[in-house]
Design a protein around this motif. Structure first.
Motif, PDB file in Angstrom:
ATOM      1  N   LYS A  10      37.793  34.411  43.308  1.00 50.09           N
ATOM      2  CA  LYS A  10      37.702  35.740  43.585  1.00 50.09           C
ATOM      3  C   LYS A  10      38.754  36.470  43.101  1.00 50.09           C
ATOM      4  CE  LYS A  10      35.195  35.224  47.837  1.00 50.09           C
ATOM      5  NZ  LYS A  10      34.813  35.017  49.414  1.00 50.09           N
ATOM      6  N   ASP A  11      39.836  35.893  42.528  1.00 53.18           N
ATOM      7  CA  ASP A  11      40.910  36.694  42.011  1.00 53.18           C
ATOM      8  C   ASP A  11      41.335  36.421  40.638  1.00 53.18           C
ATOM      9  OD1 ASP A  11      43.298  38.138  41.615  1.00 53.18           O
ATOM     10  OD2 ASP A  11      44.283  37.782  43.579  1.00 53.18           O
ATOM     11  N   TRP A  12      41.045  37.304  39.885  1.00 50.17           N
ATOM     12  CA  TRP A  12      40.964  36.702  38.389  1.00 50.17           C
ATOM     13  C   TRP A  12      42.350  36.221  38.128  1.00 50.17           C
ATOM     14  CZ3 TRP A  12      44.722  39.296  35.149  1.00 50.17           C
ATOM     15  CH2 TRP A  12      45.068  40.256  35.668  1.00 50.17           C
ATOM     16  N   LYS A  13      43.452  36.490  38.779  1.00 49.45           N
ATOM     17  CA  LYS A  13      44.816  36.363  38.417  1.00 49.45           C
ATOM     18  C   LYS A  13      44.978  34.958  38.383  1.00 49.45           C
ATOM     19  CE  LYS A  13      47.592  38.956  41.089  1.00 49.45           C
ATOM     20  NZ  LYS A  13      46.410  39.923  42.132  1.00 49.45           N
TER      21      LYS A  13
ATOM     22  N   GLY B 226      33.091  37.049  43.110  1.00 46.76           N
ATOM     23  CA  GLY B 226      34.670  37.395  43.092  1.00 46.76           C
ATOM     24  C   GLY B 226      34.701  38.159  41.804  1.00 46.76           C
ATOM     25  N   GLN B 227      35.749  37.736  40.922  1.00 45.94           N
ATOM     26  CA  GLN B 227      36.161  38.809  39.720  1.00 45.94           C
ATOM     27  C   GLN B 227      36.136  38.072  38.645  1.00 45.94           C
ATOM     28  OE1 GLN B 227      39.985  40.235  40.505  1.00 45.94           O
ATOM     29  NE2 GLN B 227      39.575  41.349  42.148  1.00 45.94           N
TER      30      GLN B 227
END
Lengths: 466, 481
Positions: B380-383, B407-408
């Motif tokens: 969910k979080d590209w980081k 997500g991303q």
């Protein structure tokens, strides 16, 4: 298709490339032409001057390209011809849903660049023209009878001079061999590199080029063996040279002997030779051997097995190109099967061949034909040597067997049903996994001292061993 | 070739090796062929005959000893279809190390196939590849004789009929179904095995570990091997058994570790206890703290603060010291009780953000549902996408398209396609490779379309595992072999 003739004209490195490309635009030169519009790719296989077809792929989007030929012109004539066909006869390309492995390989390695456009024409650079390329070749202008007679006389004179030179070369070779025997083969083995290089250089001067190349390779063949085996190998190598020299002297016009001693026929001469044996069949690519030779050439051997023959029949597609041309992509993948008409170079035991016509692909993966009981795996070698005792390598189909190791770690092939019978040592190291796989059949090259495995059949299917 | 010719040839050979004429040594028939030519020509003729005699008349002498390996055993699954092998080889080539290659192998096994032995073989020490490869692992280990893969249940009587990898798998299975019977076997047969094997056997006790195992594990406190004693101590700690309750003095490692942790309070209305890593003053302290986290057990540390394991984990201040967070996560994974493991995983995943990534250290002890929840959270979080490559022990082939679109990950992938920065390209390649392992067939095919539409070359090597994954759909198990 996103090509027009102006683009091709602009991309061509020179007028000669365009002219050469125009001759390759005939459909018959291209056993395979395919396109994948989704990926903006066209590709094909062009039967060039080599035995193996050249594989060409072009990205119609950015005009990136790759050809397996050794040309140093970029793009080469094969690439230009493929673009030319795309511009003038796009229907020649069969639509393909997927791209072949070799195209994928290129796509995976290339980095996309900006679309290639023609650079500015440099002052003084020759202009290029598609129209000029389409003009009939001046050399093809009909000669008058006197000119033909003059040309043929000159050819006869050159042939006579070559024959005299080769004859002198073989005299020198004979003397050199006698010298080696007098000085001792022990010394020859130790100094084979310099000694072979010297006589090879002399043979090149005297137009025995093919023989020189063979002698240049003797040291590496000796060094591939254990030291105690080298004297026997030297006897075999030098003895075969004596036989070849004698055979040539008795039949200097024999095409096989000329090929082995001086120069080979061109592709066109072989295709035009009515006596050249032709075989249309299904062929499997057993394996490839690509070796850099001491004379700076790379020899590229592709070994084929005739799948429709009741006895093991092989074909060898052999090409040479300069090592300086860099690594060349393989024309075939081991295990590929295709339907083709091959033309064999005239020989006592026809082996070297050209692909005259590629008719289509055949599904791969099935076992080889049952060649019946192969009691003596070296019987084919003996038969080949009866007809042409100067040959070094013989392709064989080995009966069921397995690979074992001796106490020095050398791998041996041994027949399955005859543990105390024949066993043949294998060149180089083998994959350890192979030691646990029974081989239902194996294809290999035997050079009198070592087996060079190409492929095998097993309960795990086909094994690629080349 | 007759005996006389063989003798003559041997003599000629010896003469040629040192140098000199051999005519007088030649067999009579050969002399006749050599004729009355000049001495040099006679030698050449004899050389030609000798060459052919060596080539055709003599065969290589078979060594007295030729050692064969036992036949490579057949595996329980069918071989990957021939036409998929180029895709497989491309995926294996792209997999940079043994761990990644095992992921390729695991994906293929999850679809019901095994690899061709010439494409890949497990190492003799392999413990990560799918169980189906156990016979090949034993074969690789160089065990002589026909590899035996008994179909009957493992017992003390047939213990020696099983080779190590097959035995390990049988015992692991038994621990899941009949833990007591498996423990009895390990107890009975393990003591006579060398330390390395004993350690591997005790390690299997982690499957179906219960308090009933405690007496046996306690008995290992006198084992000859330090590694076995340490492992048994950790397994006991997982059962809540205290192993290192010292006197609290200077030599007590738990007390020393506790000194690196500050106990505090937070909250205005409901005062809650907090545990925060103390600030360190030197690399030497950092190193000592790491050693202590590695040797101490969670249950002992929590007890030192008068807390239960879940209470201690719940009060730990994640985010204050990254290194300490990693150390506590490893400690929980190694010696925490099941309750502590699930509590930490659930709490951190529910909170989200970077601390959730510490749950990656707990992966080997998490159930399938929790593993998937964590992966979905990371997506969910590209980081945090890069952390996917750290995930161990995850299952192949379950990630659906919705998991990606939620997500991303897709926008992130699109944004880095075509990047010229090498680090970004490598990161993209890693993520696509991991996706190739995790996704279902349909998702793999769709993801290929997606990244190709975004500008990635369709034949890019980084898509190799996705391509194999997508192609495996056409080949349900048991067909087209």
């Amino acid at each position: 298709m996103e090509f027009d003739l102006k683009t091709i004209e602009a991309l061509a490195p020179d007028q000669a490339s365009l002219s050469a490309a125009s001759k390759l635009t005939k459909r018959s030169n291209w056993p395979r032409l395919e396109r994948n519009e989704q990926q903006a790719l066209i590709w094909g296989e062009c039967q060039g001057s080599g035995s193996n077809p050249y594989r060409v792929v072009v990205d119609t989007g950015d005009h990136g390209y790759k050809c397996t030929c050794p040309s140093r012109k970029f793009p080469c004539k094969h690439t230009l011809a493929l673009m030319w066909i795309a511009a003038t006869a796009p229907a020649s390309f069969a639509p393909a849903q997927s791209t072949p492995e070799w195209v994928n390989d290129w796509l995976g390695r290339r980095r996309k660049t900006t679309p290639q456009t023609a650079g500015p024409v440099l002052p003084g650079a020759a202009a290029k023209s598609i129209d000029d390329a389409l003009q009939p070749d001046e050399a093809a202008v009909v000669e008058d009878a006197a000119a033909v007679e003059r040309r043929e006389a000159a050819q006869r004179k050159r042939a006579q001079e070559t024959r005299s030179a080769v004859s002198a070369a073989l005299d020198e070779l004979d003397q050199w061999i006698a010298d080696q025997l007098r000085l001792g083969l022990s010394g020859f083995v130790d100094a084979s590199s310099e000694r072979c290089r010297r006589i090879a250089a002399r043979l090149v001067d005297l137009k025995a080029t093919a023989l020189a190349g063979r002698i240049d390779e003797i040291p590496s063949r000796l060094m591939a063996l254990r030291s105690e085996e080298r004297p026997d190998a030297a006897i075999r190598e030098l003895g075969k040279l004596v036989l070849l020299a004698k055979a040539w002297r008795s039949e200097p016009d024999d095409p096989e002997l000329k090929r082995l001693v001086s120069t080979s026929e061109t592709r066109e001469q072989i295709l035009a030779n009515p006596e050249a044996r032709q075989v249309e069949s299904h062929w499997e690519v057993l394996g490839e051997k690509i070796e850099t030779r001491r004379d700076g050439l790379v020899s590229h051997s592709t070994w084929l097995l005739d799948l429709n023959s009741v006895t093991p029949q092989f074909a060898l597609l052999l090409d040479y190109f300069p090592a300086s041309a860099g690594r060349r992509s393989n024309a075939f993948a081991p295990g590929d099967r295709f339907n083709a008409r091959l033309v064999f170079y005239p020989s006592r035991t026809p082996l070297r061949a050209l692909v005259a016509e590629r008719i289509g692909d055949v599904s791969s993966g099935a076992a080889w034909p049952d060649f019946g009981a192969l009691k003596d795996p070296l019987a084919a070698r003996a038969s080949q040597q009866d007809g042409a005792p100067w040959l070094t390598d013989s392709p064989l189909i080995l009966p069921p067997g397995a690979i074992s190791l001796d106490d020095r770690g050398t791998a041996w092939w041994q027949a399955a049903d005859d543990p105390h019978g024949i066993a043949l040592p294998i060149a180089g190291a083998v994959d350890q996994t192979l030691l646990g796989i029974d081989l239902a059949a194996a294809a290999a090259l035997w050079n009198g001292a070592r087996l060079d495995l190409l492929a095998a059949q097993s309960r795990f299917g086909r094994l690629d061993l080349s | 070739m007759n005996e006389l010719e063989q003798t003559g040839l041997a003599a000629m050979r010896d003469c040629w090796i040192t140098g000199g004429p051999t005519f007088d040594l030649a067999p009579a028939a050969w002399k006749e062929i050599a004729g009355t030519a000049s001495p040099d020509e006679r030698e050449r003729r004899l050389l030609a005959i000798a060459a052919q005699a060596l080539d055709i008349g003599l065969r290589p002498a078979v060594p007295k000893v030729l050692k064969r390996r036992p036949p490579l055993p057949a595996l329980a699954l069918p071989m990957l279809p021939e036409r998929l092998r180029p895709l497989l080889r491309a995926a294996l080539k792209q997999a940079a190390d043994a761990r990644r290659k095992v992921r390729v192998v695991t994906l293929v096994a999850s679809r019901g196939f095994v690899l061709h032995p010439m494409d890949w073989m497990p190492a003799a020490s392999d413990q990560n590849s799918p169980d189906v490869y156990a016979p090949w692992i034993d074969w690789q280990a160089g065990l002589e004789g026909q590899v035996h893969a008994p179909r009957e249940k493992l017992t003390a009587e047939n213990w020696d009929d099983f080779y190590p990898a097959a035995r390990r798998i049988a015992l692991a299975d038994m621990r899941r179904i009949e833990p007591a019977a498996a423990r009895m076997l390990i107890e009975t047969k393990g003591s006579s095995e060398p330390a390395e094997v004993r350690l591997a056997l005790i390690e299997l006790m982690r499957f179906g570990l219960t308090l009933e195992d405690a007496p046996f594990l306690k008995s290992l406190s006198t084992d000859r091997s330090g590694k076995v004693r340490e492992l048994a101590g950790r397994l006991l700690a997982r059962l809540g058994e205290h192993g290192q309750l010292g006197d609290g003095g200077a030599d007590d490692p738990v007390a020393e570790l506790a000194a690196f942790i500050s106990e505090g309070k937070s909250g205005f209305i409901r005062r809650r206890t907090t545990y925060t890593p103390a600030k360190l003053k030197s690399p030497a302290q950092e190193q000592r703290r790491a050693e202590l986290f590695e040797t101490c057990n969670l249950v002992d540390l929590a007890a030192r603060f008068g807390a239960t394991e879940p209470e201690f984990i719940g009060a730990w201040q994640f985010g204050a010291d990254n290194n300490a967070d990693i150390l506590i996560a490893r400690m929980v994974a190694a010696s925490g009780s099941d309750a502590a493991v699930t509590h930490m995983a659930d709490t951190l995943v529910a909170d989200g953000g970077k601390p959730a990534l510490f749950v990656l250290h707990l992966m080997p002890r998490l159930d399938s549902r929790r593993k998937r929840t964590l992966i979905r959270l990371i997506l969910k979080d590209w980081k945090y996408l890069g952390a996917l490559n750290l995930a161990e022990g995850i299952e192949a082939s379950w990630l659906e398209w919705d998991d990606l679109t939620n997500g991303q990950v897709l926008p992130a992938l699109r944004s880095v396609i075509g990047a010229t920065d090498d680090a970004m390209r490598r990161g993209l390649d890693d993520i696509l490779e991991t996706m190739g392992f995790l996704t279902t067939t349909a998702t793999a095919a769709r993801l290929i379309d997606e990244v190709v539409a975004a500008g990635m070359p369709p034949a890019a090597p980084s898509l190799a595992l996705l391509r194999l994954n997508a192609a495996l759909a056409e080949h349900p198990s048991g067909t087209d072999t």
